[in-house]
Motif scaffolding. Structure first.
Motif, PDB file in Angstrom:
ATOM      1  N   ILE A  96      84.176  60.629 -22.048  1.00  0.00           N
ATOM      2  CA  ILE A  96      84.618  59.239 -22.116  1.00  0.00           C
ATOM      3  C   ILE A  96      86.115  59.194 -22.383  1.00  0.00           C
ATOM      4  O   ILE A  96      86.635  59.970 -23.193  1.00  0.00           O
ATOM      5  CB  ILE A  96      83.852  58.449 -23.205  1.00  0.00           C
ATOM      6  CG1 ILE A  96      84.304  56.984 -23.223  1.00  0.00           C
ATOM      7  CG2 ILE A  96      84.011  59.081 -24.578  1.00  0.00           C
ATOM      8  CD1 ILE A  96      83.436  56.104 -24.093  1.00  0.00           C
ATOM      9  N   GLU A 102      86.278  53.429 -16.431  1.00  0.00           N
ATOM     10  CA  GLU A 102      85.424  54.480 -15.889  1.00  0.00           C
ATOM     11  C   GLU A 102      85.958  54.987 -14.552  1.00  0.00           C
ATOM     12  O   GLU A 102      86.398  54.211 -13.694  1.00  0.00           O
ATOM     13  CB  GLU A 102      84.007  53.942 -15.723  1.00  0.00           C
ATOM     14  CG  GLU A 102      83.005  54.970 -15.243  1.00  0.00           C
ATOM     15  CD  GLU A 102      81.584  54.453 -15.249  1.00  0.00           C
ATOM     16  OE1 GLU A 102      80.847  54.771 -14.302  1.00  0.00           O
ATOM     17  OE2 GLU A 102      81.223  53.715 -16.191  1.00  0.00           O
ATOM     18  N   THR A 106      83.766  60.496 -15.580  1.00  0.00           N
ATOM     19  CA  THR A 106      84.252  60.179 -16.929  1.00  0.00           C
ATOM     20  C   THR A 106      84.054  58.697 -17.222  1.00  0.00           C
ATOM     21  O   THR A 106      84.572  57.841 -16.502  1.00  0.00           O
ATOM     22  CB  THR A 106      85.744  60.539 -17.070  1.00  0.00           C
ATOM     23  OG1 THR A 106      85.927  61.927 -16.821  1.00  0.00           O
ATOM     24  CG2 THR A 106      86.235  60.215 -18.478  1.00  0.00           C
ATOM     25  N   TYR A 107      83.312  58.376 -18.271  1.00  0.00           N
ATOM     26  CA  TYR A 107      83.110  56.995 -18.676  1.00  0.00           C
ATOM     27  C   TYR A 107      84.385  56.450 -19.320  1.00  0.00           C
ATOM     28  O   TYR A 107      85.233  57.205 -19.806  1.00  0.00           O
ATOM     29  CB  TYR A 107      81.937  56.886 -19.645  1.00  0.00           C
ATOM     30  CG  TYR A 107      80.627  57.379 -19.061  1.00  0.00           C
ATOM     31  CD1 TYR A 107      80.179  56.908 -17.834  1.00  0.00           C
ATOM     32  CD2 TYR A 107      79.854  58.316 -19.732  1.00  0.00           C
ATOM     33  CE1 TYR A 107      78.990  57.355 -17.292  1.00  0.00           C
ATOM     34  CE2 TYR A 107      78.654  58.773 -19.193  1.00  0.00           C
ATOM     35  CZ  TYR A 107      78.234  58.296 -17.976  1.00  0.00           C
ATOM     36  OH  TYR A 107      77.057  58.745 -17.430  1.00  0.00           O
ATOM     37  N   SER A 111      82.501  50.974 -19.259  1.00  0.00           N
ATOM     38  CA  SER A 111      81.214  51.552 -18.878  1.00  0.00           C
ATOM     39  C   SER A 111      80.047  50.761 -19.466  1.00  0.00           C
ATOM     40  O   SER A 111      80.183  50.102 -20.501  1.00  0.00           O
ATOM     41  CB  SER A 111      81.132  53.005 -19.331  1.00  0.00           C
ATOM     42  OG  SER A 111      82.081  53.801 -18.662  1.00  0.00           O
ATOM     43  N   SER A 112      78.904  50.861 -18.813  1.00  0.00           N
ATOM     44  CA  SER A 112      77.711  50.165 -19.293  1.00  0.00           C
ATOM     45  C   SER A 112      77.190  50.816 -20.567  1.00  0.00           C
ATOM     46  O   SER A 112      77.455  51.992 -20.854  1.00  0.00           O
ATOM     47  CB  SER A 112      76.621  50.209 -18.227  1.00  0.00           C
ATOM     48  OG  SER A 112      76.147  51.537 -18.067  1.00  0.00           O
ATOM     49  N   ASN A 115      75.196  53.988 -19.827  1.00  0.00           N
ATOM     50  CA  ASN A 115      76.005  55.169 -19.564  1.00  0.00           C
ATOM     51  C   ASN A 115      76.617  55.737 -20.845  1.00  0.00           C
ATOM     52  O   ASN A 115      76.682  56.953 -21.026  1.00  0.00           O
ATOM     53  CB  ASN A 115      77.123  54.845 -18.573  1.00  0.00           C
ATOM     54  CG  ASN A 115      76.622  54.750 -17.144  1.00  0.00           C
ATOM     55  OD1 ASN A 115      75.513  55.185 -16.852  1.00  0.00           O
ATOM     56  ND2 ASN A 115      77.422  54.168 -16.278  1.00  0.00           N
ATOM     57  N   LEU A 116      77.042  54.851 -21.721  1.00  0.00           N
ATOM     58  CA  LEU A 116      77.606  55.316 -22.983  1.00  0.00           C
ATOM     59  C   LEU A 116      76.552  56.005 -23.834  1.00  0.00           C
ATOM     60  O   LEU A 116      76.838  56.995 -24.516  1.00  0.00           O
ATOM     61  CB  LEU A 116      78.229  54.145 -23.741  1.00  0.00           C
ATOM     62  CG  LEU A 116      79.464  53.526 -23.080  1.00  0.00           C
ATOM     63  CD1 LEU A 116      79.932  52.318 -23.872  1.00  0.00           C
ATOM     64  CD2 LEU A 116      80.579  54.545 -22.945  1.00  0.00           C
ATOM     65  N   ASN A 119      76.187  59.517 -22.566  1.00  0.00           N
ATOM     66  CA  ASN A 119      77.286  60.356 -23.042  1.00  0.00           C
ATOM     67  C   ASN A 119      77.087  60.738 -24.502  1.00  0.00           C
ATOM     68  O   ASN A 119      77.344  61.873 -24.907  1.00  0.00           O
ATOM     69  CB  ASN A 119      78.616  59.617 -22.870  1.00  0.00           C
ATOM     70  CG  ASN A 119      79.799  60.478 -23.270  1.00  0.00           C
ATOM     71  OD1 ASN A 119      80.062  61.508 -22.665  1.00  0.00           O
ATOM     72  ND2 ASN A 119      80.508  60.054 -24.285  1.00  0.00           N
TER      73      ASN A 119
END
Length: 201
Positions: A96, A102, A106-107, A111-112, A115-116, A119
């Protein structure tokens, strides 16, 4: 007791502090795990008893790669954390970008939530630079806190004393820069933090 730290000191498991101690580092001194792993645990930990007169000083030391917190201290009289550096505690720094949106794998800040969370499961753990709780006096002065999951986390501190947080560089951490809350559960989860002076961070 005074302990003077020199060079790069790699640990393989967390260190439980037995009593009052003062740690002083020579420039460039480090205490760290070899690399970041979610299972690393804390670097230093202390669990005291109500009424404990224990005090700690950490001065001019770099802490890296804790899977939980670099410093996790609960129930003592005072803690001074001065001119220390905290890097990659609770997070390996990957997956991240804390500045950019994003991009590909790589977030970023846009990012949603899903998705986080993905990660977090692979690159982070519940931890950070420090969690300090249930004490009367604390000074956090002149530290550099970068690329950690959490940074300064204070719980139920200074009801009968005071705290100073100043001149710290706190940047690119996942959670709050300075977090105040109540400790839960025991010994007393009915109050949060009192009597703090926070400036120039």
């Amino acid at each position: 007791d005074n302990i003077f730290i020199k060079g790069d000191n790699i640990i393989t498991s967390e260190i439980t502090l037995p009593h009052s101690l003062k740690f002083y580092g020579i420039d460039g001194s480090k205490i760290r795990f070899a690399s970041y792993l979610q299972a690393n645990g804390n670097i230093f930990t202390y669990e005291g008893a109500i009424g404990s007169p224990v005090t700690f000083v950490f001065n001019n030391i770099e802490f890296r790669f804790a899977g939980e917190y670099a410093l996790k201290i609960n129930i003592c009289e005072s803690v001074d954390i001065i001119d220390c550096t905290f890097l990659f505690n609770g997070w390996n720094g990957q997956g991240i970008d804390m500045v950019l949106p994003e991009s590909l794998t790589t977030y970023g800040y846009d990012s949603s939530k899903a998705n986080l969370e993905t990660n977090k499961n692979t690159n982070m753990s519940v931890g950070g630079a420090m969690q300090i709780s249930n004490l009367n006096f604390i000074q956090i002065i002149g530290n550099t806190i970068l690329n950690n999951f959490g940074s300064i986390r204070l719980l139920s501190c200074c009801r009968y004393g005071n705290g100073f947080i100043t001149r710290n560089i706190i940047s690119k951490n996942i959670e709050s820069g300075i977090f105040f809350n109540k400790f839960n559960p025991i010994p007393n989860s009915t109050f949060g933090c009192f009597n703090f002076t926070v400036l120039m961070n």
